[in-house]
Scaffold this motif. Sequence first.
Motif, PDB file in Angstrom:
ATOM      1  N   THR A 222       0.830  -1.198   0.000  1.00 43.09           N
ATOM      2  CA  THR A 222       0.000   0.000   0.000  1.00 43.09           C
ATOM      3  C   THR A 222       0.869   1.254   0.000  1.00 43.09           C
ATOM      4  O   THR A 222       1.627   1.473   0.950  1.00 43.09           O
ATOM      5  CB  THR A 222      -0.918   0.041   1.243  1.00 43.09           C
ATOM      6  OG1 THR A 222      -1.670  -1.168   1.314  1.00 43.09           O
ATOM      7  CG2 THR A 222      -1.854   1.242   1.173  1.00 43.09           C
ATOM      8  N   PRO A 223       0.780   2.107  -1.033  1.00 42.62           N
ATOM      9  CA  PRO A 223       1.498   3.391  -1.005  1.00 42.62           C
ATOM     10  C   PRO A 223       0.918   4.298   0.076  1.00 42.62           C
ATOM     11  O   PRO A 223      -0.300   4.369   0.261  1.00 42.62           O
ATOM     12  CB  PRO A 223       1.242   3.968  -2.400  1.00 42.62           C
ATOM     13  CG  PRO A 223       0.810   2.807  -3.243  1.00 42.62           C
ATOM     14  CD  PRO A 223       0.092   1.884  -2.308  1.00 42.62           C
ATOM     15  N   VAL A 224       1.770   4.983   0.813  1.00 39.80           N
ATOM     16  CA  VAL A 224       1.350   5.894   1.877  1.00 39.80           C
ATOM     17  C   VAL A 224       2.152   7.185   1.780  1.00 39.80           C
ATOM     18  O   VAL A 224       3.165   7.252   1.091  1.00 39.80           O
ATOM     19  CB  VAL A 224       1.530   5.263   3.281  1.00 39.80           C
ATOM     20  CG1 VAL A 224       0.643   4.039   3.444  1.00 39.80           C
ATOM     21  CG2 VAL A 224       2.996   4.905   3.535  1.00 39.80           C
ATOM     22  N   ALA A 225       1.684   8.201   2.499  1.00 39.76           N
ATOM     23  CA  ALA A 225       2.426   9.467   2.560  1.00 39.76           C
ATOM     24  C   ALA A 225       3.628   9.311   3.488  1.00 39.76           C
ATOM     25  O   ALA A 225       3.654   8.448   4.363  1.00 39.76           O
ATOM     26  CB  ALA A 225       1.514  10.577   3.065  1.00 39.76           C
ATOM     27  N   GLU A 226       4.630  10.154   3.288  1.00 40.29           N
ATOM     28  CA  GLU A 226       5.788  10.135   4.166  1.00 40.29           C
ATOM     29  C   GLU A 226       5.350  10.433   5.595  1.00 40.29           C
ATOM     30  O   GLU A 226       4.592  11.379   5.848  1.00 40.29           O
ATOM     31  CB  GLU A 226       6.810  11.195   3.725  1.00 40.29           C
ATOM     32  CG  GLU A 226       8.036  11.251   4.617  1.00 40.29           C
ATOM     33  CD  GLU A 226       9.023  12.317   4.163  1.00 40.29           C
ATOM     34  OE1 GLU A 226       9.634  12.968   5.025  1.00 40.29           O
ATOM     35  OE2 GLU A 226       9.181  12.498   2.931  1.00 40.29           O
ATOM     36  N   PRO A 227       5.797   9.633   6.578  1.00 41.26           N
ATOM     37  CA  PRO A 227       5.392   9.862   7.963  1.00 41.26           C
ATOM     38  C   PRO A 227       5.885  11.211   8.481  1.00 41.26           C
ATOM     39  O   PRO A 227       6.882  11.750   7.978  1.00 41.26           O
ATOM     40  CB  PRO A 227       6.078   8.710   8.735  1.00 41.26           C
ATOM     41  CG  PRO A 227       6.442   7.692   7.699  1.00 41.26           C
ATOM     42  CD  PRO A 227       6.670   8.465   6.438  1.00 41.26           C
ATOM     43  N   VAL A 228       5.182  11.742   9.464  1.00 41.13           N
ATOM     44  CA  VAL A 228       5.615  12.984  10.102  1.00 41.13           C
ATOM     45  C   VAL A 228       7.005  12.797  10.691  1.00 41.13           C
ATOM     46  O   VAL A 228       7.844  13.699  10.641  1.00 41.13           O
ATOM     47  CB  VAL A 228       4.608  13.393  11.186  1.00 41.13           C
ATOM     48  CG1 VAL A 228       5.112  14.632  11.936  1.00 41.13           C
ATOM     49  CG2 VAL A 228       3.241  13.668  10.582  1.00 41.13           C
ATOM     50  N   GLU A 229       7.257  11.638  11.265  1.00 33.54           N
ATOM     51  CA  GLU A 229       8.587  11.288  11.774  1.00 33.54           C
ATOM     52  C   GLU A 229       9.223  10.296  10.811  1.00 33.54           C
ATOM     53  O   GLU A 229       8.979   9.096  10.909  1.00 33.54           O
ATOM     54  CB  GLU A 229       8.497  10.698  13.180  1.00 33.54           C
ATOM     55  CG  GLU A 229       7.931  11.645  14.223  1.00 33.54           C
ATOM     56  CD  GLU A 229       7.943  11.040  15.622  1.00 33.54           C
ATOM     57  OE1 GLU A 229       8.989  10.493  16.014  1.00 33.54           O
ATOM     58  OE2 GLU A 229       6.913  11.138  16.306  1.00 33.54           O
ATOM     59  N   PRO A 230      10.024  10.761   9.848  1.00 34.98           N
ATOM     60  CA  PRO A 230      10.567   9.843   8.842  1.00 34.98           C
ATOM     61  C   PRO A 230      11.635   8.905   9.372  1.00 34.98           C
ATOM     62  O   PRO A 230      11.890   7.871   8.770  1.00 34.98           O
ATOM     63  CB  PRO A 230      11.150  10.800   7.803  1.00 34.98           C
ATOM     64  CG  PRO A 230      11.462  12.050   8.557  1.00 34.98           C
ATOM     65  CD  PRO A 230      10.415  12.155   9.613  1.00 34.98           C
ATOM     66  N   TYR A 231      12.273   9.258  10.487  1.00 34.91           N
ATOM     67  CA  TYR A 231      13.341   8.430  11.017  1.00 34.91           C
ATOM     68  C   TYR A 231      12.843   7.587  12.193  1.00 34.91           C
ATOM     69  O   TYR A 231      11.967   7.997  12.945  1.00 34.91           O
ATOM     70  CB  TYR A 231      14.507   9.276  11.519  1.00 34.91           C
ATOM     71  CG  TYR A 231      15.051  10.249  10.503  1.00 34.91           C
ATOM     72  CD1 TYR A 231      15.471   9.818   9.244  1.00 34.91           C
ATOM     73  CD2 TYR A 231      15.142  11.604  10.801  1.00 34.91           C
ATOM     74  CE1 TYR A 231      15.958  10.714   8.320  1.00 34.91           C
ATOM     75  CE2 TYR A 231      15.641  12.517   9.865  1.00 34.91           C
ATOM     76  CZ  TYR A 231      16.046  12.063   8.632  1.00 34.91           C
ATOM     77  OH  TYR A 231      16.520  12.958   7.714  1.00 34.91           O
ATOM     78  N   GLU A 232      13.438   6.403  12.324  1.00 34.21           N
ATOM     79  CA  GLU A 232      13.229   5.611  13.543  1.00 34.21           C
ATOM     80  C   GLU A 232      14.346   5.951  14.531  1.00 34.21           C
ATOM     81  O   GLU A 232      15.395   6.459  14.145  1.00 34.21           O
ATOM     82  CB  GLU A 232      13.256   4.121  13.219  1.00 34.21           C
ATOM     83  CG  GLU A 232      12.068   3.667  12.396  1.00 34.21           C
ATOM     84  CD  GLU A 232      12.041   2.162  12.164  1.00 34.21           C
ATOM     85  OE1 GLU A 232      11.067   1.662  11.574  1.00 34.21           O
ATOM     86  OE2 GLU A 232      13.028   1.480  12.549  1.00 34.21           O
ATOM     87  N   SER A 233      14.085   5.656  15.776  1.00 38.55           N
ATOM     88  CA  SER A 233      15.121   5.934  16.782  1.00 38.55           C
ATOM     89  C   SER A 233      15.448   4.657  17.552  1.00 38.55           C
ATOM     90  O   SER A 233      14.798   3.636  17.371  1.00 38.55           O
ATOM     91  CB  SER A 233      14.631   7.019  17.751  1.00 38.55           C
ATOM     92  OG  SER A 233      13.414   6.639  18.333  1.00 38.55           O
TER      93      SER A 233
END
Length: 233
Positions: A222-233
């Motif tokens: 499923t294509p989605v929009a870029e998350p507000v937080e693009p990085y994981e921590s």
Amino acid sequence: MRRETQNILLVLLGGALLKISFSGLYLRYVQKSLLPLLIAAGVVMIGLALFAIITDIRRGKAAADGHDHSHSSRSTWLLILPVMAVFLISPPALGGDVVSSAADTNQTQRSRNLLGDLPSGEVIPLSMTEFVTRTAWDESGTLDNRRVKLTGFLLRADGGTFVARLAISCCAADARPLKVKLTGDVPSLPDEQWVEVTGQVVPKSASEKTSWVPSFTVESFTPVAEPVEPYES
């Protein structure tokens, strides 16, 4: 550098910090936990500049001193260009170019002590960090035959298609790439398109031979929009 220029630069730098803080753009550069420090730094910079400006006005020192500093001033004003870039341009989060230029090996913070029981459910949403770490370290095979949902961006390299993401410890400067090789029915979508992928890990696919990059059999895409937080921590 003249005091007037110093004060203007402080105002602009402080304003840039507040802009990226309240607009959420800071998440492209640092972790969410650093937001209070960014706001505090921006407020302090603007406060110091305003205090200096008011002090100079009261002392009658706001006017130019009459000496020719045209060359120095031109050089000094160039320092404003990076600040204006923050106001006028929104640089994107790091993406596929960083993953492609990094070493092939998945860079995870490996620790067996961090591995706990998987949640129950027909489909398990996992971070890329946890998924990659488990495939490399969990010798009991708890992910085998479990349906997992991953979120990342597409990357095509070395004749394969990957879902990838970047993880950071503090800021974008220490970003480490994570990627999973996709197998099965993979739709034709552009690189760096963010997607949610559901499927199953190919058992034992993460090994030294594959540079600890696991393979993932795709069931849904499923294509989605870029998350507000693009990085994981």
